[in-house]
Each structure stands twice: as C-alpha cells, then as structure tokens.
Design a protein around this motif. Structure first.
Motif, PDB file in Angstrom:
ATOM      1  N   LYS A  89       4.105   6.158  -6.825  1.00  0.00           N
ATOM      2  CA  LYS A  89       3.040   6.632  -7.720  1.00  0.00           C
ATOM      3  C   LYS A  89       2.701   5.584  -8.782  1.00  0.00           C
ATOM      4  CE  LYS A  89       4.034  11.573  -7.194  1.00  0.00           C
ATOM      5  NZ  LYS A  89       4.958  11.413  -6.065  1.00  0.00           N
ATOM      6  N   ARG A  90       2.501   4.342  -8.329  1.00  0.00           N
ATOM      7  CA  ARG A  90       2.183   3.227  -9.231  1.00  0.00           C
ATOM      8  C   ARG A  90       0.942   2.493  -8.732  1.00  0.00           C
ATOM      9  NH1 ARG A  90       7.023   1.870 -12.069  1.00  0.00           N
ATOM     10  NH2 ARG A  90       5.861   0.287 -13.207  1.00  0.00           N
ATOM     11  N   GLU A  91       0.129   2.026  -9.660  1.00  0.00           N
ATOM     12  CA  GLU A  91      -0.960   1.113  -9.301  1.00  0.00           C
ATOM     13  C   GLU A  91      -0.383  -0.297  -9.295  1.00  0.00           C
ATOM     14  OE1 GLU A  91      -5.379  -0.447 -10.763  1.00  0.00           O
ATOM     15  OE2 GLU A  91      -4.395   1.199 -11.851  1.00  0.00           O
ATOM     16  N   ILE A  92      -0.600  -1.017  -8.208  1.00  0.00           N
ATOM     17  CA  ILE A  92      -0.060  -2.379  -8.066  1.00  0.00           C
ATOM     18  C   ILE A  92      -1.231  -3.321  -7.814  1.00  0.00           C
ATOM     19  CG2 ILE A  92       1.497  -3.886  -6.775  1.00  0.00           C
ATOM     20  CD1 ILE A  92       3.020  -1.349  -5.917  1.00  0.00           C
ATOM     21  N   ILE A  93      -1.349  -4.339  -8.664  1.00  0.00           N
ATOM     22  CA  ILE A  93      -2.430  -5.324  -8.521  1.00  0.00           C
ATOM     23  C   ILE A  93      -1.806  -6.651  -8.095  1.00  0.00           C
ATOM     24  CG2 ILE A  93      -4.288  -6.572  -9.673  1.00  0.00           C
ATOM     25  CD1 ILE A  93      -4.535  -4.218 -11.612  1.00  0.00           C
ATOM     26  N   VAL A  94      -2.250  -7.160  -6.961  1.00  0.00           N
ATOM     27  CA  VAL A  94      -1.771  -8.459  -6.479  1.00  0.00           C
ATOM     28  C   VAL A  94      -2.946  -9.423  -6.439  1.00  0.00           C
ATOM     29  CG1 VAL A  94      -0.718  -9.736  -4.579  1.00  0.00           C
ATOM     30  CG2 VAL A  94       0.068  -7.417  -5.103  1.00  0.00           C
ATOM     31  N   ARG A  95      -2.803 -10.540  -7.119  1.00  0.00           N
ATOM     32  CA  ARG A  95      -3.814 -11.606  -7.055  1.00  0.00           C
ATOM     33  C   ARG A  95      -3.271 -12.708  -6.171  1.00  0.00           C
ATOM     34  NH1 ARG A  95      -4.665 -15.189 -12.164  1.00  0.00           N
ATOM     35  NH2 ARG A  95      -3.775 -16.875 -10.930  1.00  0.00           N
ATOM     36  N   ASP A  96      -3.861 -12.862  -4.962  1.00  0.00           N
ATOM     37  CA  ASP A  96      -3.443 -13.984  -4.118  1.00  0.00           C
ATOM     38  C   ASP A  96      -4.423 -15.138  -4.318  1.00  0.00           C
ATOM     39  OD1 ASP A  96      -5.689 -13.416  -2.573  1.00  0.00           O
ATOM     40  OD2 ASP A  96      -4.567 -12.684  -0.838  1.00  0.00           O
ATOM     41  N   ASN A  97      -4.354 -16.156  -3.474  1.00  0.00           N
ATOM     42  CA  ASN A  97      -5.218 -17.325  -3.706  1.00  0.00           C
ATOM     43  C   ASN A  97      -6.656 -17.096  -3.252  1.00  0.00           C
ATOM     44  OD1 ASN A  97      -4.910 -17.399  -0.943  1.00  0.00           O
ATOM     45  ND2 ASN A  97      -4.536 -19.601  -0.839  1.00  0.00           N
ATOM     46  N   ASN A  98      -6.965 -15.869  -2.860  1.00  0.00           N
ATOM     47  CA  ASN A  98      -8.307 -15.577  -2.365  1.00  0.00           C
ATOM     48  C   ASN A  98      -9.026 -14.502  -3.164  1.00  0.00           C
ATOM     49  OD1 ASN A  98     -10.381 -15.943  -0.357  1.00  0.00           O
ATOM     50  ND2 ASN A  98      -9.814 -13.932   0.447  1.00  0.00           N
ATOM     51  N   ARG A  99      -8.283 -13.467  -3.588  1.00  0.00           N
ATOM     52  CA  ARG A  99      -8.930 -12.357  -4.283  1.00  0.00           C
ATOM     53  C   ARG A  99      -7.880 -11.441  -4.897  1.00  0.00           C
ATOM     54  NH1 ARG A  99     -12.053  -8.195  -1.026  1.00  0.00           N
ATOM     55  NH2 ARG A  99     -11.532  -6.984  -2.884  1.00  0.00           N
ATOM     56  N   PHE A 100      -8.355 -10.367  -5.551  1.00  0.00           N
ATOM     57  CA  PHE A 100      -7.473  -9.331  -6.088  1.00  0.00           C
ATOM     58  C   PHE A 100      -7.342  -8.191  -5.078  1.00  0.00           C
ATOM     59  CE2 PHE A 100      -8.289 -11.396 -10.102  1.00  0.00           C
ATOM     60  CZ  PHE A 100      -7.155 -11.132 -10.857  1.00  0.00           C
ATOM     61  N   LYS A 111       0.844  -1.200   0.000  1.00  0.00           N
ATOM     62  CA  LYS A 111       0.000   0.000   0.000  1.00  0.00           C
ATOM     63  C   LYS A 111       0.879   1.249   0.000  1.00  0.00           C
ATOM     64  CE  LYS A 111      -2.720  -0.456   3.560  1.00  0.00           C
ATOM     65  NZ  LYS A 111      -3.775  -0.081   4.534  1.00  0.00           N
ATOM     66  N   MET A 112       1.869   1.244   0.878  1.00  0.00           N
ATOM     67  CA  MET A 112       2.746   2.402   1.014  1.00  0.00           C
ATOM     68  C   MET A 112       3.593   2.595  -0.248  1.00  0.00           C
ATOM     69  SD  MET A 112       5.190   3.270   4.262  1.00  0.00           S
ATOM     70  CE  MET A 112       3.797   3.425   5.367  1.00  0.00           C
ATOM     71  N   ILE A 113       4.093   1.491  -0.809  1.00  0.00           N
ATOM     72  CA  ILE A 113       4.913   1.570  -2.031  1.00  0.00           C
ATOM     73  C   ILE A 113       4.107   2.189  -3.174  1.00  0.00           C
ATOM     74  CG2 ILE A 113       6.066   0.182  -3.816  1.00  0.00           C
ATOM     75  CD1 ILE A 113       6.833  -1.791  -1.541  1.00  0.00           C
ATOM     76  N   SER A 114       2.822   1.843  -3.261  1.00  0.00           N
ATOM     77  CA  SER A 114       1.986   2.374  -4.343  1.00  0.00           C
ATOM     78  C   SER A 114       1.934   3.895  -4.312  1.00  0.00           C
ATOM     79  CB  SER A 114       0.570   1.789  -4.258  1.00  0.00           C
ATOM     80  OG  SER A 114      -0.136   2.312  -3.152  1.00  0.00           O
ATOM     81  N   LYS A 115       1.953   4.442  -3.095  1.00  0.00           N
ATOM     82  CA  LYS A 115       1.912   5.906  -2.970  1.00  0.00           C
ATOM     83  C   LYS A 115       3.288   6.512  -3.216  1.00  0.00           C
ATOM     84  CE  LYS A 115       0.468   9.706   0.016  1.00  0.00           C
ATOM     85  NZ  LYS A 115      -0.173  10.118   1.278  1.00  0.00           N
ATOM     86  N   LEU A 116       4.315   5.913  -2.614  1.00  0.00           N
ATOM     87  CA  LEU A 116       5.663   6.451  -2.746  1.00  0.00           C
ATOM     88  C   LEU A 116       6.147   6.437  -4.203  1.00  0.00           C
ATOM     89  CD1 LEU A 116       7.320   4.764   0.364  1.00  0.00           C
ATOM     90  CD2 LEU A 116       6.836   7.210   0.100  1.00  0.00           C
ATOM     91  N   HIS A 132      -6.148  -4.273  -5.322  1.00  0.00           N
ATOM     92  CA  HIS A 132      -5.730  -3.140  -6.154  1.00  0.00           C
ATOM     93  C   HIS A 132      -5.169  -2.060  -5.232  1.00  0.00           C
ATOM     94  CE1 HIS A 132      -7.781  -4.249 -10.049  1.00  0.00           C
ATOM     95  NE2 HIS A 132      -8.280  -5.130  -9.202  1.00  0.00           N
ATOM     96  N   PHE A 133      -3.853  -1.887  -5.260  1.00  0.00           N
ATOM     97  CA  PHE A 133      -3.193  -0.907  -4.395  1.00  0.00           C
ATOM     98  C   PHE A 133      -2.976   0.401  -5.165  1.00  0.00           C
ATOM     99  CE2 PHE A 133      -1.750  -5.084  -2.912  1.00  0.00           C
ATOM    100  CZ  PHE A 133      -2.006  -5.008  -1.547  1.00  0.00           C
ATOM    101  N   LYS A 134      -3.388   1.503  -4.544  1.00  0.00           N
ATOM    102  CA  LYS A 134      -3.175   2.809  -5.166  1.00  0.00           C
ATOM    103  C   LYS A 134      -3.260   3.892  -4.089  1.00  0.00           C
ATOM    104  CE  LYS A 134      -4.540   5.488  -9.232  1.00  0.00           C
ATOM    105  NZ  LYS A 134      -5.506   5.603 -10.348  1.00  0.00           N
ATOM    106  N   ASP A 135      -2.288   4.798  -4.082  1.00  0.00           N
ATOM    107  CA  ASP A 135      -2.278   5.926  -3.127  1.00  0.00           C
ATOM    108  C   ASP A 135      -2.445   5.457  -1.686  1.00  0.00           C
ATOM    109  OD1 ASP A 135      -1.916   7.798  -5.153  1.00  0.00           O
ATOM    110  OD2 ASP A 135      -4.079   7.948  -5.521  1.00  0.00           O
TER     111      ASP A 135
END
Length: 772
Positions: free
Chosen positions: A747-758, A740-745, A760-763
């Motif tokens: 300025k990137r949208e990061i999508i992680v799909r784990d074995n349960n759900r998606f 979450k923090m990296i997405s803000k620092l 979407h990290f942003k800001d």
C-alpha cells in the motif's frame, strides 16, 4: 648609505642636510636606507619626517605592513601624518581604514585640512552624501573640492536631484563639476539630461567627451558612442578604452579588435585596461591565435604584458582548452596570481573533466572566494558528481562563505540530477532563510529540480508563481511532463506558451514529441512534427521513437531511410528500443548493426540486442554478441540505484551486501518474495544467461539494484510515504512487474526514475502503462 658622510658633529645642521638628501630618494631600497638613518639619529618619530616617509611609501608602493609600522611608531601623529596616511589608504582602496582613521583623527582633536574631506566622502560610499549637512554646519560646503566630491557621491548613489540642486547653487563651476553631474546623470540612465548638460557646457575636456562615450556604451547605443568618439578633439588612452570596452561588452569583438589596431597605428600606447579588454575580446571570439597575434604586435612595440593582461590571456587559453599554455602563464605569474587566475584554471580543469587537477589547485589556493567554491561545485555537478557538489556546498557553509545565486543554481541542479527531493527542499529553505534572490535562471532551475525529483505539482507551482517566464521556463516544465508521460499537459502548455507570445524552440518541440511518445499519442505527435518548419535530426529521432512505440516499426524505418541528413545514434537507438518492445528481431538487428558502426564502444547497444536474442531463445546469437563484446574489450555498464534518506544518498548495485543494513534489507526482500509468490508472481528469467540454474536466475533478478533500494525504503520510511528511487539504466521488465505488485501489497506509492522516464507505481499499476 646616503647619510654615511654626515658625522655627529654636524647634527645641528642635520635637518637641512636631510631636506636635500631626501630629494635623491628614487626607489624603495633608497627609501629604506633613508629610514634607517632617521632611526639612527632618533628622527624616525618626528612628525614632519614620518609624514614624508609615508608619502614616499605611497609613491613607491611599499608593503602595507611597513607603512603601518612607520605610522604606529609615532605616539601623537599630527595633521600632516594623518593626511598622508589617509591618502595612502585612498590609493590602495582601504575605505574602512580611511573611515576609522578619520574618526581617530577627530578624537585626537585635530582639524583636518580641506583636502581630507573629499577622500572621506569617497570612502564612505553611499553614506558620503550624509556629510553634506555636517559640512554646511561647519561652513565647509563652499570648498570647491568638497563640493565636487559631494557631486560625485550624489551622482553615484543618489538622489541625483540633490546633486543637481547643489550644481545649480554653484556660482562658479569647474570642468570637474560639469563632468561629475554629467557622469551622475549617465549613472542613473538619464541620457537626455546628460546630453543637454554636455551641450551647455562651455569648456569640455577629454574627460567630458569620454564620459559621453562611456554613457552611450553602457546603454548599448554604440552608434552614438562611436559618433562622440569620432568627434573628440583629442583622445586619451582612457577614451580609446571606453570605446573598446563598449564594443567588447556588447558582443562586438571584431569591432573592438579593429579599433585596437587603429589605436596602435595612431601611436597611442595601450595601458592595463586596453590589454585586458582586447584579450577578453579575443576570448569572446574563442580565438587564441588572434590573441597571440595581438601579444606579438604589442611585443614588437615594446609593450610588456602586466599581471592583469596575463591573467586575461590565461583565461582565454583556459576557455579555449589550451591548458598547457594556460598552466604556463599560471606558473609565470607566481606571486602575482590573483583569485581570478586560480578560478580560471580550476574552471578549465573542470570543463575538461580533470577533477583531480581541479581538486589539487583548489586545495592549494591561498584564499578562496565565493567564485572559487562556485567553480568547484558547478564543476562537480557538470561532471556527474552531484553528491560531491552537495557535500562541497555543505563544507562551504561550514567555512562561513555566503553562497550567491550562482552557487544555488548549481546545487539545485545537483539535487535534480540525484532526484533528491529532501535535499532539494532543504536547499530551498536555505535560500529563503538567507534571502538569496533567485533570478529567472534560478527559478527555472527550481522547475527542473522538482521535475527531476518527481514532484510535478511543486514544479508547476513554481512556474505559475513566476512573474516573468521565458522559453526556458516553459521547456523545463514541458520536459518534466514528458518524463512523467503526461502528453496532455505538455500540449496544453505549448499552446499556452504560444498564447503568451513565446515561440517554441527546438528544445520545446523535442519535449512535446517525447511527451507524445511516452503517452502513445500518435496523431497529436504527428501534427506537432509536421508543424516544425525545419525539423532537425533530434526531432526525427523523436518521431521514430513515437512510431516505434505504437508498433508502426516499418513506417519508422521508412522515416529513417527518408531523412534529409544521416541518422545519428539516437535515431537508431529509438528504433532498436521499439524492436525490443515489440520483439522485432529482424529490424532490431538492422538498427543494432548501425549502432555498432556509430558507437562501437557503447556496451548498452550490444546488451539490448543480446537481450532481444535471449527473449527469442536465440542462444547462439546471444553467445556471438557476448563474444563480440569480449573481443572489443567491452563491459556491461554497472546498474546503480539510489535513494535519499536523512539527507544522504544510499546507493545499491545488483546483489549488493555492502550496506550497513544489508541483513535487514535481504530479510525484507525474502518477505516480499513470499508475499508476491502467494499473489501469483513468477520471475521473468528470459534475459538471464542460459548456463545459470533456474534458482540462481531467480536470485539474480530478485536482487537487482532497484529492488534493494525499494526494500531499504520500506525499512526506514514511515508507512504511507512515497518511495522515490533513481536508476542510472532502464528498469528491467521483471523489476517493473515486481515493483507494481509491491506497491499494492505494501500500500505504497513508489516512484522510479530510470534513464528514460518516470514510473509511478500504485495499486499494481504503472503510469507508463507497461510501455517504456
């Protein structure tokens, strides 16, 4: 030898002797002996004897290279030689060879016999009707065999109206002509006209009646098919096969087997088609014992299984998991193994997860076709080897084997499982470039792929552009919305589905309930659950998950205890995860102990309970659970994360230093760590072993696989592009906070799909609202 008694002094009378001797040829060996005598006496290039040799070779199924050598031995073949060679190619299905040989015959200035033209018309396929105008100019259109061949061509390839015009122009019609036009109308689905002509036909034979049975069977009208079958004055084995095939191909396996018993009891000897049809019916029933009974019945009547029937029996055993029996037949077939035989064995091994055995057969296969490649690609995809499925697809293209829709569906699914959007787009471009038409099933697989790759806009675009949608189409999109935590869109789609007259099935409701759960929509989820007429155990698991996620753990337990059936592992798994989120150790112990009974080998349940104890500071319990795992020989499942770059999959595990850019990745992680600490980040070390120093604990959580994957993407991708990561396990709490923090620092949208759900990290926010 046949001609050993003929001396050279009798050569003037040699030809008359040959005429009598040739009548005694009764097998391929005697034919070869006769051929040798012709060569000895320099008659092997004589037009008449070459023609006779080719005719005998055709009759005795001589090898094609042997026949071709005989034909090539004569420098200027006559009409009879060409005619017999054309008949040979016709018998073995060599349509291209027929057309080339016919052209060669014309180039030699030879006028073919009338019997040659029907062979050429049949070989030309949908181009056969083009000969019609040529025959009119040549004055050959009145020949009864030519007209019948043209009728058959029009019946198969159309236009059927031209065939009917030719039929109406005939002053004399044979039974074969009537049969050709009736069969033609059936081919074009014109039941009414086929029936009208049948009623008008003056002299019907067994072929006419059989055509009606086959016609109705193809239209799935088995009632009329059986009516015509029962009214037949006489029945041939082909008639019985037509009715048997009608039952078998329309899913009436038991009726097919009953009819087979009736056929045998009337004394009709089954042929190859009968055996294959009956064994295939047993395959549809999934009953190898029944097939063995059929084989025994045939054996008692002296009927031997030919290679085609053995292949069908092998396929039955393979589909039923009887691999030893399937392999036994495979070995027995020897040189008679067809591509179907090889493909059945490969598919069987893939179904049982024996990938090495499938690989071995595939490598040994003398001639691979598209089905062979499909079996391997689908097998890899279904066994969780999606990367290998895609690599094999690339190899298939390099071998210049054109894939079909079946190939593409497997490859699209593999891209979806990997979350490989770049590869998926490349596959879609390949489909468009090579004009591979996707059916409803193929389009549904595209929705699945884009949903699993985190591209819901593309998935919805495919869905909206589909001319026809079924329940699977809706389910694919609903499941996608559920994985992305978009309960509102999922509910809208279910309502739209109902408005279109498509009734939701159990999968639809699982998707909707999951979407409500991931969105925290308790009341909406309750209403959906209550609307299900007969909820099954999976629906109960979903409502338990929903109640647990919103903190109603005691109510969730009551639902579990009141279930009409015994809860399965997924139900208790949902409850255990809810206890993890809300730190209810007491109820978590209850759920975990149930899971230990149901899934004693699943290490994930032990790890989840251990982490709950660690978070609560119950280190003795942590030690007890880990000791229990050790006693039972259980190892923690290795966590993997992977990303796609340059159409390749890059995989990482915790602390991984095997990547070629490992030094740069760790340098990037160090820079991120410095920035995050400056922004107030504190590592969550609560779930790490207590006997590890704090500095080492921070290092352990700081090099989890998902962080390595994110760091790699930051290195290689352009600024501003979306980063997509897939993980095989649930993302840990600390990594969730960090990303979450990296997405803000960054300025990137990061999508992680784990074995349960998606996620979407942003800001510095996540689409799951820190609730997963």
């Amino acid at each position: 030898m046949f001609l050993s008694a003929i001396s050279s002094s009798l050569m003037p009378q040699f030809s008359s002797h040959l005429s009598r001797v040739v009548l005694r040829v009764s097998n391929i060996l005697q034919l070869q002996q006769f051929h040798a005598q012709l060569i000895q006496h320099a008659l092997h290039r004589h037009d008449y004897w070459v023609a006779r040799l080719i005719a005998f070779c055709t009759h005795f199924h001589a090898p094609s290279d042997y026949i071709c050598r005989i034909f090539d031995s004569i420098h200027q073949p006559g009409v009879m030689v060409f005619t017999n060679m054309l008949r040979y190619y016709s018998k073995c299905g060599g349509n291209n060879e027929i057309l080339m040989l016919f052209e060669e015959m014309q180039n030699c200035g030879l006028k073919p016999d009338a019997c040659v033209y029907p062979v050429v018309i049949k070989a030309a396929g949908n181009g056969g009707v083009l000969f019609h105008s040529q025959f009119v100019k040549m004055g050959l259109d009145s020949g009864k065999y030519i007209r019948n061949a043209l009728l058959n061509a029009y019946g198969k390839y159309g236009p059927i109206e031209a065939g009917r015009l030719l039929f109406d122009e005939m002053t004399e019609r044979s039974v074969a002509d009537w049969n050709a036009i009736i069969s033609g109308y059936w081919n074009w689905g014109c039941e009414g006209e086929a029936k009208r002509l049948f009623d008008l036909m003056p002299d019907k034979n067994v072929i006419t009646w059989t055509t009606m049975v086959s016609g109705y069977s193809k239209m799935k009208d088995l009632e009329n098919a059986r009516s015509y079958f029962d009214r037949m004055p006489e029945k041939s084995v082909v008639s019985w096969n037509a009715m048997l095939s009608g039952f078998a191909q329309n899913g009436f396996s038991e009726e097919a087997l009953s009819l087979f018993n009736e056929m045998v009891s009337t004394g009709v000897t089954p042929d190859e088609t009968t055996l294959v049809t009956v064994i295939s019916s047993c395959s549809s029933c999934g009953d190898p014992a029944l097939a063995e009974s059929v084989v025994k019945t045939l054996g008692d009547r002296g009927v031997c299984l030919n290679p085609f029937a053995k292949t069908a029996l092998l396929d039955l055993y393979a589909k039923c998991g009887r691999l030893e029996m399937a392999r036994k037949i495979f070995n027995e077939l020897g040189v008679y193994r067809s591509s179907v035989t090889w493909n059945s064995m490969i598919s069987a091994y893939m179904r049982t997860g024996d990938i090495p055995a499938a690989n071995e057969l595939f490598d040994q296969m003398p001639k691979k076709n598209v089905v062979s490649w499909n079996s391997m690609i689908a097998g890899y995809a279904q066994n969780g080897q999606s990367s290998l499925a895609i690599e094999l697809f690339k190899e298939m293209i390099n071998e210049h084997i054109m894939p079909d829709e079946v190939t593409m569906v497997s490859v699209i699914s593999a891209c979806g499982h990997l979350g490989a959007l770049e590869l998926g787009n490349w596959v879609v471009n390949f489909i468009n470039a090579h004009h591979i038409n996707l059916s409803l099933s193929g389009q549904n697989s595209l929705i699945f792929m884009y949903s699993r790759c985190g591209s819901m806009n593309e998935a919805k675009l495919i869905f909206d552009e589909m001319e026809t949608r079924d329940v699977v189409s809706h389910n694919a999109l609903i499941t996608g919305f559920a994985a992305h935590g978009n309960g509102v869109e999922a509910l809208k789609l279910m309502q739209k589905m109902k408005d279109e007259g498509i009734e939701p099935d159990r999968i639809s409701y699982i998707g909707i309930l999951t979407a409500c759960s991931h969105s925290g929509m308790l009341e909406e989820g309750r209403k959906v659950f209550e609307s299900i007429n007969a909820p099954d155990i999976d629906h109960y698991a979903c409502i338990v998950d929903l109640l647990g996620r919103v903190g109603k753990l005691d109510e969730a337990r009551k639902v579990v205890e009141a279930m009409p059936v015994s809860p399965h592992a997924q139900v208790y798994g949902s409850l255990l995860n809810a206890c993890r989120i809300h730190k209810r150790v007491d109820l978590g112990e209850f759920a975990a102990n149930k899971l230990f009974e149901l899934e004693p080998e699943n290490s994930g349940n032990y790890i989840l309970l251990s982490n709950m104890y660690a978070s609560a500071g119950k280190w003795k319990e942590v030690d007890r659970i880990r000791e229990l795992m050790k006693t039972r020989g259980l190892m923690k499942t290795t966590g993997w994360s992977w990303v796609e770059y340059d159409r390749k999959i890059h995989k990482f595990i915790v602390g991984d230093r095997s990547h070629e850019q490992s030094d740069e990745i760790y340098h990037t992680l160090a820079e991120l760590k410095r920035k995050m600490k400056a922004a107030g980040y504190i590592a969550d070390k609560s779930n790490v072993l207590r006997d590890v120093e704090d500095e080492d604990k921070e290092e352990m959580v700081g090099t989890h696989s998902e962080r390595l994957a994110v760091a790699f993407c930051l290195l290689v991708s352009e600024q501003g592009t979306v980063i997509r990561v897939v993980k095989n396990l649930r993302i840990c709490w600390d990594c969730h906070t960090a990303i979450k923090m990296i997405s803000k620092l960054e300025k990137r949208e990061i999508i992680v799909r784990d074995n349960n759900r998606f996620h979407h990290f942003k800001d510095n926010k996540c689409s799951c609202n820190d609730f997963w």
